[in-house]
Enzyme design. Structure first.
Site, PDB file in Angstrom:
ATOM      1  N   ASP A 218      -4.692   4.042  -1.155  1.00 36.39           N
ATOM      2  CA  ASP A 218      -5.156   3.296   0.016  1.00 36.39           C
ATOM      3  C   ASP A 218      -5.801   4.226   1.041  1.00 36.39           C
ATOM      4  O   ASP A 218      -5.489   4.170   2.239  1.00 36.39           O
ATOM      5  CB  ASP A 218      -3.992   2.534   0.661  1.00 36.39           C
ATOM      6  CG  ASP A 218      -3.128   1.796  -0.337  1.00 36.39           C
ATOM      7  OD1 ASP A 218      -3.692   1.228  -1.286  1.00 36.39           O
ATOM      8  OD2 ASP A 218      -1.894   1.787  -0.171  1.00 36.39           O
TER       9      ASP A 218
ATOM     10  N   GLU B 210      -6.856  -8.361  -1.425  1.00 34.36           N
ATOM     11  CA  GLU B 210      -6.185  -7.520  -0.438  1.00 34.36           C
ATOM     12  C   GLU B 210      -7.078  -6.326  -0.111  1.00 34.36           C
ATOM     13  O   GLU B 210      -8.178  -6.181  -0.638  1.00 34.36           O
ATOM     14  CB  GLU B 210      -4.825  -7.038  -0.964  1.00 34.36           C
ATOM     15  CG  GLU B 210      -4.918  -6.129  -2.172  1.00 34.36           C
ATOM     16  CD  GLU B 210      -3.573  -5.674  -2.701  1.00 34.36           C
ATOM     17  OE1 GLU B 210      -2.535  -6.253  -2.308  1.00 34.36           O
ATOM     18  OE2 GLU B 210      -3.541  -4.742  -3.536  1.00 34.36           O
TER      19      GLU B 210
END
Length: 322
Positions: free
Chosen positions: A13, A200
């Site tokens: 991420d 997401e």
């Protein structure tokens, strides 16, 4: 400039931003091994004069998870943003009582330079009094952007499946929603439903009269991939009909030679002005369970590494990630 691959090992991420003075800052999820009790417990930061500097720069912990209660489990997907002259970090966290009770939280830096441990907890992102939808269940991967003097937050929230929502926020208080949310995207194509039905990890790119929202789809293994939404820059961004989703992924395992499961990306321009895609992906050996850290629950296999690709544009001005 060519960047080593992987750029930074075991940092998923990934998010890179550049401050007005030219300094680059990097943050990412600190990994967990085997279960949530062995990691996902801090927010880290690196800085450098160039993007390349971030690879080997000192990494500091700017905030540690609580020992129990709120903000004590699954510290995920931090992003650092300069908003109204102050530094903020958006991140997801769960409680010790329920490791899946995940909500978005915000830190505010009390220094001009964010490379410090002097961060204040602003708490969970707050919704309006009329809002009965936002954050009522599993919510994470919050990102921020501004456009035409308005300020927006996008996040993923499970409403049957993981979908993307957006609301306006305040420049002076970006931990508070200003409006009720609008649904941007929900899994509808096969490539968004592998292992899990997921949209997401939104990231925003403004280019050539468009607002692009790139997002990650499906499970977090080799099936992970990147999709794209777009809206005209002069449209009403809070009107769901302003947004169009491509019916295919713009980056997936089949587009890569030596890694698998690209996803959860951000964008930054390097010191030479080149636009970069910052993303994570696993080694191909993860597919055959030979990556050396394999775990049946892919969230606890730390082999998601930060990687960098240059972004180009086609003759119509559309961004190309492949």
């Amino acid at each position: 400039m060519e960047y080593k691959d992987p750029f930074i090992a075991e940092r998923a991420d990934p998010f890179i931003t550049r401050s007005p003075d030219g300094t680059y800052y990097f943050t990412a999820s600190y990994p967990a091994v085997n279960d949530e009790l062995h990691g996902y417990d801090r927010i880290i930061l690196r800085r450098g004069k160039t993007v390349s500097d971030l690879r080997d720069s000192e990494e500091i912990t700017v905030w540690k998870a609580h020992g129990e209660g709120i903000m004590s489990r699954h510290i995920w997907a931090p992003e650092i943003h300069l908003i109204g002259g102050k530094w903020y970090i958006f991140f997801a966290a769960a409680t010790s009582e329920n490791k899946w009770d995940i909500k978005p939280y915000v830190l505010r830096c009390n220094e001009d330079d964010p490379y410090t441990e002097n961060w204040e907890e602003m708490g969970v992102v707050r919704k309006t009094a009329e809002d009965e939808l936002s954050f009522r269940c599993f919510s994470l991967d919050m990102t921020y952007f501004s456009h035409n003097e308005k300020h927006y937050l996008i996040w993923a929230q499970i409403e049957g499946c993981s979908s993307l929502f957006m609301a306006e926020t305040y420049e002076e208080a970006p931990w508070k929603l200003k409006t009720e949310p609008v649904l941007l995207s929900t899994p509808e194509y096969d490539w968004e439903k592998v292992v899990h039905k997921v949209n997401e990890g939104a990231s925003v790119l403004k280019a050539n009269g468009k607002i692009y929202v790139f997002f990650s789809a499906s499970g977090t293994g080799a099936e992970y991939c990147i999709g794209r939404l777009e809206a005209d820059s002069d449209s009403d961004l809070m009107n769901a009909s302003s947004w169009k989703k491509l019916p295919y992924p713009v980056l997936s395992t089949k587009d890569l030679n030596s890694c698998a499961g690209p996803g959860h990306n951000s964008f930054v321009r390097d010191e030479n002005g080149e636009l970069l895609l910052i993303y994570h992906a696993r080694p191909l050996s993860h597919i055959t369970k030979q990556c050396g850290t394999y775990c049946d629950e892919s969230l606890y296999d730390p082999c998601r590494h930060t990687r960098i690709k240059k972004v180009t544009f086609d003759e119509n001005g559309e961004p190309l990630l492949k």
